[in-house]
Design a protein around this motif. Structure first.
Motif, PDB file in Angstrom:
ATOM      1  N   ALA A  70       0.906  -1.185  -0.009  1.00  0.00           N
ATOM      2  CA  ALA A  70       0.156   0.091  -0.063  1.00  0.00           C
ATOM      3  C   ALA A  70       0.861   1.199   0.048  1.00  0.00           C
ATOM      4  O   ALA A  70       0.606   2.182  -0.739  1.00  0.00           O
ATOM      5  N   VAL A  71       1.870   1.219   0.759  1.00  0.00           N
ATOM      6  CA  VAL A  71       2.858   2.299   0.850  1.00  0.00           C
ATOM      7  C   VAL A  71       3.638   2.618  -0.294  1.00  0.00           C
ATOM      8  O   VAL A  71       3.618   3.679  -0.905  1.00  0.00           O
ATOM      9  N   ARG A  72       4.024   1.394  -0.980  1.00  0.00           N
ATOM     10  CA  ARG A  72       4.483   1.573  -2.438  1.00  0.00           C
ATOM     11  C   ARG A  72       3.604   2.101  -3.320  1.00  0.00           C
ATOM     12  O   ARG A  72       4.192   2.973  -4.201  1.00  0.00           O
ATOM     13  N   GLU A  73       2.484   1.915  -3.338  1.00  0.00           N
ATOM     14  CA  GLU A  73       1.652   2.062  -4.448  1.00  0.00           C
ATOM     15  C   GLU A  73       0.753   3.520  -4.196  1.00  0.00           C
ATOM     16  O   GLU A  73       0.053   4.162  -4.945  1.00  0.00           O
ATOM     17  N   GLY A  74       1.348   4.267  -3.104  1.00  0.00           N
ATOM     18  CA  GLY A  74       0.897   5.642  -2.658  1.00  0.00           C
ATOM     19  C   GLY A  74      -0.626   5.466  -2.364  1.00  0.00           C
ATOM     20  O   GLY A  74      -1.330   6.429  -2.457  1.00  0.00           O
ATOM     21  N   GLN A  75      -1.145   4.501  -1.601  1.00  0.00           N
ATOM     22  CA  GLN A  75      -2.619   4.450  -1.033  1.00  0.00           C
ATOM     23  C   GLN A  75      -2.693   4.723   0.512  1.00  0.00           C
ATOM     24  O   GLN A  75      -1.671   4.508   1.161  1.00  0.00           O
ATOM     25  N   MET A  76      -3.784   5.337   0.750  1.00  0.00           N
ATOM     26  CA  MET A  76      -3.937   5.521   2.280  1.00  0.00           C
ATOM     27  C   MET A  76      -4.158   4.441   2.871  1.00  0.00           C
ATOM     28  O   MET A  76      -4.854   3.317   2.581  1.00  0.00           O
ATOM     29  N   VAL A  77      -3.211   4.278   3.881  1.00  0.00           N
ATOM     30  CA  VAL A  77      -3.295   2.844   4.957  1.00  0.00           C
ATOM     31  C   VAL A  77      -3.005   3.369   6.204  1.00  0.00           C
ATOM     32  O   VAL A  77      -2.248   4.127   6.495  1.00  0.00           O
ATOM     33  N   ALA A  78      -3.559   2.608   7.313  1.00  0.00           N
ATOM     34  CA  ALA A  78      -3.120   2.732   8.719  1.00  0.00           C
ATOM     35  C   ALA A  78      -2.650   1.300   9.201  1.00  0.00           C
ATOM     36  O   ALA A  78      -3.201   0.188   8.785  1.00  0.00           O
TER      37      ALA A  78
ATOM     38  N   ASP B 220      -0.297   4.119  13.251  1.00  0.00           N
ATOM     39  CA  ASP B 220       0.469   4.778  12.323  1.00  0.00           C
ATOM     40  C   ASP B 220      -0.336   5.101  11.084  1.00  0.00           C
ATOM     41  O   ASP B 220      -1.243   4.042  10.513  1.00  0.00           O
ATOM     42  N   ILE B 221      -0.540   6.298  10.725  1.00  0.00           N
ATOM     43  CA  ILE B 221      -1.085   6.703   9.247  1.00  0.00           C
ATOM     44  C   ILE B 221       0.135   6.755   8.255  1.00  0.00           C
ATOM     45  O   ILE B 221       0.882   7.594   8.198  1.00  0.00           O
ATOM     46  N   GLN B 222      -0.209   6.299   7.279  1.00  0.00           N
ATOM     47  CA  GLN B 222       0.685   6.371   5.753  1.00  0.00           C
ATOM     48  C   GLN B 222      -0.054   6.988   4.754  1.00  0.00           C
ATOM     49  O   GLN B 222      -0.811   6.171   4.131  1.00  0.00           O
ATOM     50  N   PRO B 223      -0.262   8.292   4.476  1.00  0.00           N
ATOM     51  CA  PRO B 223      -0.816   8.884   3.394  1.00  0.00           C
ATOM     52  C   PRO B 223      -0.090   8.591   2.247  1.00  0.00           C
ATOM     53  O   PRO B 223       1.065   8.438   1.993  1.00  0.00           O
ATOM     54  N   PRO B 224      -0.744   8.982   1.081  1.00  0.00           N
ATOM     55  CA  PRO B 224      -0.264   9.061  -0.172  1.00  0.00           C
ATOM     56  C   PRO B 224       0.938  10.297  -0.346  1.00  0.00           C
ATOM     57  O   PRO B 224       0.884  11.042   0.606  1.00  0.00           O
ATOM     58  N   PRO B 225       1.968  10.207  -1.064  1.00  0.00           N
ATOM     59  CA  PRO B 225       2.886  11.402  -0.980  1.00  0.00           C
ATOM     60  C   PRO B 225       2.295  12.500  -1.527  1.00  0.00           C
ATOM     61  O   PRO B 225       1.439  12.457  -2.380  1.00  0.00           O
ATOM     62  N   PRO B 226       2.603  13.554  -1.186  1.00  0.00           N
ATOM     63  CA  PRO B 226       1.954  14.882  -1.393  1.00  0.00           C
ATOM     64  C   PRO B 226       2.262  15.106  -2.674  1.00  0.00           C
ATOM     65  O   PRO B 226       3.286  15.136  -3.408  1.00  0.00           O
ATOM     66  N   LYS B 227       1.235  15.850  -3.466  1.00  0.00           N
ATOM     67  CA  LYS B 227       1.129  16.166  -4.815  1.00  0.00           C
ATOM     68  C   LYS B 227       0.651  17.669  -4.920  1.00  0.00           C
ATOM     69  O   LYS B 227      -0.412  17.998  -4.246  1.00  0.00           O
ATOM     70  N   LEU B 228       1.071  18.432  -5.583  1.00  0.00           N
ATOM     71  CA  LEU B 228       0.842  19.729  -5.744  1.00  0.00           C
ATOM     72  C   LEU B 228       0.349  20.153  -7.308  1.00  0.00           C
ATOM     73  O   LEU B 228       0.936  19.681  -8.048  1.00  0.00           O
ATOM     74  N   VAL B 229      -0.762  20.526  -7.405  1.00  0.00           N
ATOM     75  CA  VAL B 229      -1.485  20.820  -8.558  1.00  0.00           C
ATOM     76  C   VAL B 229      -1.647  22.082  -8.925  1.00  0.00           C
ATOM     77  O   VAL B 229      -2.630  22.882  -8.197  1.00  0.00           O
ATOM     78  N   ILE B 230      -0.789  22.785  -9.661  1.00  0.00           N
ATOM     79  CA  ILE B 230      -0.974  24.149  -9.870  1.00  0.00           C
ATOM     80  C   ILE B 230      -1.860  24.479 -11.303  1.00  0.00           C
ATOM     81  O   ILE B 230      -1.346  24.040 -12.258  1.00  0.00           O
TER      82      ILE B 230
END
Length: 350
Positions: A115-123, A188-198
C-alpha cells in the motif's frame, strides 16, 4: 516508511533478516516526529532514524535481539540535555521505541508495504504494550481491515478511531482497557505522497514549484494556454499538462494528499478547476484573487451547483498575509499555507 523500502528490499535480496523500530511515544522534546521509523538488518545495517542520532546505536543492538528471539519489544530512552543540544534541541526528553521483526513472509507487513509503495492511504495499528503485544491491524479507508489486535471489540474500536486520523494524516497513541488490562495501541497513518497541482502557468508558479519540491511535493502544472505552459518556463515541474481542467484533471489522480493551487484569474479556467477540486478528496484547495474577486467566484460556483460545504473548502485569498508583492514572495506565502495545511494548522479564512 516509504524511505526505508528500498533498503529493506536490498537486505532481503542479500538473505538478511530485518527489524523495524518505530517512535511510538514522545515525552517532552524529541528530534523526530511520532511515527518516525528505522530499519535494521541482521548484520547491523541501519536505514532511517528514530532520534536524529541520539539512540540509533542502542536501538540497533536491541533490534538484533528482537530478530534472534522473533519477539517485539518496547524500549524507552531518556535524551540528556547535552545530547539533545548536539542534535539541535533546546532540552532533552524521553522517547519510547517499538522494535518488531519485519519478515518477508509476514503477510500483513507485506500488504502494508505494498500500500505504501502504491501511494495508497493505509493505517497500521499495533499493540505496543499490555496484552497481545505485537498484534497488528491493517486498516484502509471506509473501515476495511485485516489482521487483529487480539480482541474483536478492540479491533472495532480501533477501526472507528482510524478514519479521523486518516483525515488529519497524523499518527496517534491510544490506550484501551478492552483486554482486561491497559493496552497501548500505536496507530500509524501512511498517506499518499503529497502532490501539488497548480492550475495556471503564471509567473508565481515558477518559484512555487521550486519551493514545493524542496518540501517533497510532486508538482503538476496545468494550463490550456500554450504560450504560458511551455517546457522552457516549466522544465523543472514534474509534470506539465496542456489542456482544459475538465479534460485534464481526471488524469491527475487526485487523492487525500493532493493540494490544489488555482492561479489564472481567468474564470474559464479557474471555475472548472475549482468545481473539480471541491468535489474531490483533495487535502487543500486555494485560489488567487482578492476577497471581492472570490465573492464573485463563489456566486458563480454556487450557481454551477457547489454546496456551501464544498465552497467552504476553498482558501481565498490564497497564501498567508506576509505583505508579499513580488511573484517569489507570493509563492513563499502560498507554500507556507500548504505546510500549515499538511500539519493541520490551517484555519479557513473569514
Amino acid at each position: 516508511m516509504r524511505n526505508l523500502l528500498s533498503d529493506i528490499d536490498r537486505w532481503r535480496g542479500q538473505s538478511k533478516q530485518v527489524a523495524v523500530a518505530t517512535l511510538v511515544q514522545v515525552y517532552g522534546s524529541a528530534p523526530q516526529p511520532l511515527g518516525a521509523r528505522m530499519a535494521i538488518s541482521s548484520t547491523g545495517d541501519i536505514s532511517g532514524s528514530v532520534s536524529g542520532g541520539c539512540v540509533e546505536g542502542a536501538v540497533a543492538q536491541e533490534a538484533l535481539g528482537v530478530m534472534a528471539t522473533r519477539r517485539p519489544k518496547l524500549v524507552e530512552y531518556g535524551i540528556a540535555d547535552e545530547l539533545a543540544q548536539s542534535v539541535g534541541l533546546a532540552c532533552g526528553g524521553q522517547i519510547s521505541v517499538f522494535i518488531e521483526p519485519w519478515a518477508a513472509d509476514d503477510r500483513l507487513a507485506s500488504e502494508f508495504e505494498q500500500a505504501v509503495r502504491e501511494g495508497q492511504m493505509v493505517a497500521l495499528a499495533t499493540v505496543v504494550s499490555g496484552a497481545q503485544v505485537g498484534g497488528r491491524l491493517l486498516v484502509r479507508p471506509q473501515g476495511k481491515a485485516h489482521g487483529t489486535l487480539g480482541d474483536a471489540a478492540l479491533d472495532r474500536q480501533t477501526v472507528e478511531q482510524v478514519q479521523p486520523l486518516m483525515n488529519k494524516q497524523q499518527p496517534q497513541v491510544v490506550i484501551y482497557d478492552t483486554l482486561g488490562e491497559p493496552a497501548t495501541i500505536f496507530i500509524d497513518i501512511q498517506p499518499p505522497p503529497p502532490k501539488l497541482v497548480i492550475v495556471g502557468a503564471v509567473h508565481i508558479a515558477i518559484p512555487l514549484i521550486t519551493f514545493a519540491q524542496v518540501l517533497g511535493f510532486h508538482t503538476t502544472v496545468l494550463d490550456s494556454r500554450t504560450a504560458f505552459a511551455t517546457p522552457d518556463r516549466f522544465g523543472h515541474a514534474d509534470r506539465l499538462l496542456i489542456g482544459w481542467p475538465a479534460d485534464a484533471l481526471p488524469e491527475v489522480g487526485v487523492d487525500e494528499s493532493t493540494y490544489f493551487v488555482v492561479l489564472t484569474h481567468d474564470e474559464k479556467i479557474d471555475d472548472p478547476a475549482l468545481l473539480f477540486a471541491c468535489r474531490s478528496p483533495a487535502r487543500y484547495i486555494g485560489a488567487l484573487g482578492s476577497q471581492r474577486t472570490h465573492a464573485q467566484r463563489v456566486e458563480r460556483l454556487q450557481a454551477a451547483g457547489l454546496s456551501a460545504a464544498e465552497l467552504a473548502r476553498i482558501h481565498a485569498p490564497i497564501g498567508f498575509d506576509i505583505g508579499a508583492r513580488r511573484p517569489d514572495e507570493i509563492a513563499v506565502s502560498i507554500v507556507a499555507e500548504l505546510v500549515a495545511a499538511r500539519n493541520n494548522r490551517l484555519a479557513l479564512k473569514p
